[in-house]
Design an enzyme around this catalytic site. Structure first.
Site, PDB file in Angstrom:
ATOM      1  N   GLY A  75      -5.103  72.159 -24.599  1.00 25.59           N
ATOM      2  CA  GLY A  75      -6.345  72.841 -24.277  1.00 25.59           C
ATOM      3  C   GLY A  75      -7.214  72.170 -23.236  1.00 25.59           C
ATOM      4  N   THR A 122      -7.396  63.443 -18.947  1.00 26.41           N
ATOM      5  CA  THR A 122      -6.253  62.527 -18.982  1.00 26.41           C
ATOM      6  C   THR A 122      -5.391  62.776 -20.210  1.00 26.41           C
ATOM      7  OG1 THR A 122      -5.595  60.197 -18.955  1.00 26.41           O
ATOM      8  CG2 THR A 122      -7.537  60.759 -20.258  1.00 26.41           C
ATOM      9  N   HIS A 123      -4.101  62.462 -20.075  1.00 26.78           N
ATOM     10  CA  HIS A 123      -3.179  62.445 -21.213  1.00 26.78           C
ATOM     11  C   HIS A 123      -2.839  61.008 -21.609  1.00 26.78           C
ATOM     12  CE1 HIS A 123      -2.860  66.661 -20.588  1.00 26.78           C
ATOM     13  NE2 HIS A 123      -2.009  66.620 -19.576  1.00 26.78           N
ATOM     14  N   ARG A 145      -4.248  69.953 -30.962  1.00 31.39           N
ATOM     15  CA  ARG A 145      -3.635  71.245 -31.285  1.00 31.39           C
ATOM     16  C   ARG A 145      -2.518  71.016 -32.277  1.00 31.39           C
ATOM     17  NH1 ARG A 145      -0.977  75.189 -26.614  1.00 31.39           N
ATOM     18  NH2 ARG A 145      -1.063  77.162 -27.793  1.00 31.39           N
ATOM     19  N   SER A 153       4.543  75.142 -26.206  1.00 29.10           N
ATOM     20  CA  SER A 153       3.854  75.272 -24.928  1.00 29.10           C
ATOM     21  C   SER A 153       4.359  74.237 -23.922  1.00 29.10           C
ATOM     22  CB  SER A 153       2.350  75.104 -25.150  1.00 29.10           C
ATOM     23  OG  SER A 153       1.652  75.342 -23.950  1.00 29.10           O
ATOM     24  N   GLY A 279      -1.484  81.043 -25.343  1.00 28.07           N
ATOM     25  CA  GLY A 279      -2.691  80.523 -25.955  1.00 28.07           C
ATOM     26  C   GLY A 279      -2.894  80.959 -27.394  1.00 28.07           C
TER      27      GLY A 279
END
Length: 316
Positions: A75, A122-123, A145, A153, A279
């Site tokens: 998200g 950022t991840h 999530r 996804s 989504g």
């Protein structure tokens, strides 16, 4: 992978082999225990991937910077638009793609060049972010999530990427990589556990934890929670307008019609590549077989035992 190595990054000493028994995997380099995408030459400009990502920790931040922290496909794009609208006080979509504010994509020089007000994303785990995040107590918003929808996804995202970043394996193979961590940004469970531990070790560090599913169920409440955390004097009416403007349907249309391009090609020709696919909550049921779902639960629950994380897997 020798050919890929020389083509993508001639200075990279050695790339980990993340291919499975069928020869499917990801082109990644490894830094600080984490697998990361090897970036295209247009971005690297002859530099080493490891050298550039190291610069992120030294980036100078401003006291009022905001950072969205999330595992891939949880998200980030959605949350970025919400925050930008709240800060600006206007219902206006960002023309740039969120990668222009992605720390591991723009590195130190790019981070410092962004004009204020600045909302980064950022991840990366906390230990790989700028040291000033903790020193200056920069506000971070973590969005999470449920892992099954995140897995679906992420799979659809990766299989639509151009070579050599694109993934050629099937969903079952991807799920195995997702759980084992043999993919860009590692396993989701490790990301969550590491994030929790690193935040806990940083006293009085301001973090707002959000859940993707809660933003779907009650977007107005989520927008109000974000505004309160950021200490913005947003009216109830404006928060409702932001929530409406940032519905998934509208965001998907904006992405298709308004967003600027990246400096290199990302999606395969003829693919349905998009940052906004469905989504939905519970789409995982269209992908997992009963046996695959049981196996996923067994592995995930064991990894996350006593972690305190609870996710919503089906719509209310």
């Amino acid at each position: 992978m020798a050919t890929e190595k020389s083509a993508m990054d001639p200075n990279l000493e050695e790339l980990p082999d993340l291919r499975n028994s069928k020869g499917h995997g990801f082109l990644c380099f490894q830094h600080d225990g984490l697998y990361l995408f090897v970036l295209p030459p247009q971005i690297m400009k002859g530099r080493r991937n490891t050298d550039t990502v190291k610069t992120v920790t030294e980036a100078e931040l401003k006291d009022d910077d905001i950072i969205i922290c999330a595992y891939p496909k949880c998200g980030t794009h959605w949350l970025w638009e919400v925050i930008e609208m709240l800060i600006s006080g206007t219902i206006k979509y960002q023309k740039d793609v969120k990668e222009t504010r992605m720390m591991e994509f723009i590195f130190k020089e790019g981070i410092e060049a962004v004009p204020p007000p600045r909302v980064f994303n950022t991840h990366l785990p906390l230990r790989m972010l700028p040291k000033q995040v903790v020193e200056k107590k920069v506000k971070c918003i973590q969005i999470m999530r449920n892992p099954k929808d995140a897995c679906v996804s992420f799979f659809n995202h990766c299989r639509n990427l151009v070579e050599p970043q694109g993934y050629e394996g099937d969903f079952a193979e991807f799920t195995e990589a997702f759980l084992s961590g043999k993919l860009p940004f590692g396993s989701y469970s490790t990301y969550l556990l590491t994030w929790k531990a690193e935040v806990a070790a940083s006293q009085e560090f301001p973090v707002l934890n959000l859940f993707y599913e809660e933003m779907k169920f009650d977007p107005v409440k989520s927008v109000k929670d974000i505004a309160k955390f950021l200490r913005l004097k947003s009216t109830d009416q404006f928060c409702e307008e932001v929530a409406a403007a940032c519905s998934f349907k509208k965001m998907k249309k904006v992405d298709e019609e308004m967003k600027g391009d990246l400096p290199f090609k990302i999606w395969k020709d003829g693919s349905d590549g998009t940052f906004y696919r469905k989504g939905e909550i519970g789409d995982w049921k269209n992908w997992f077989t009963v046996a695959e779902n049981e196996k996923f639960d067994q592995i995930w629950n064991e990894k996350m035992k006593d972690s305190g994380f609870e996710f919503t897997y089906t719509p209310v």
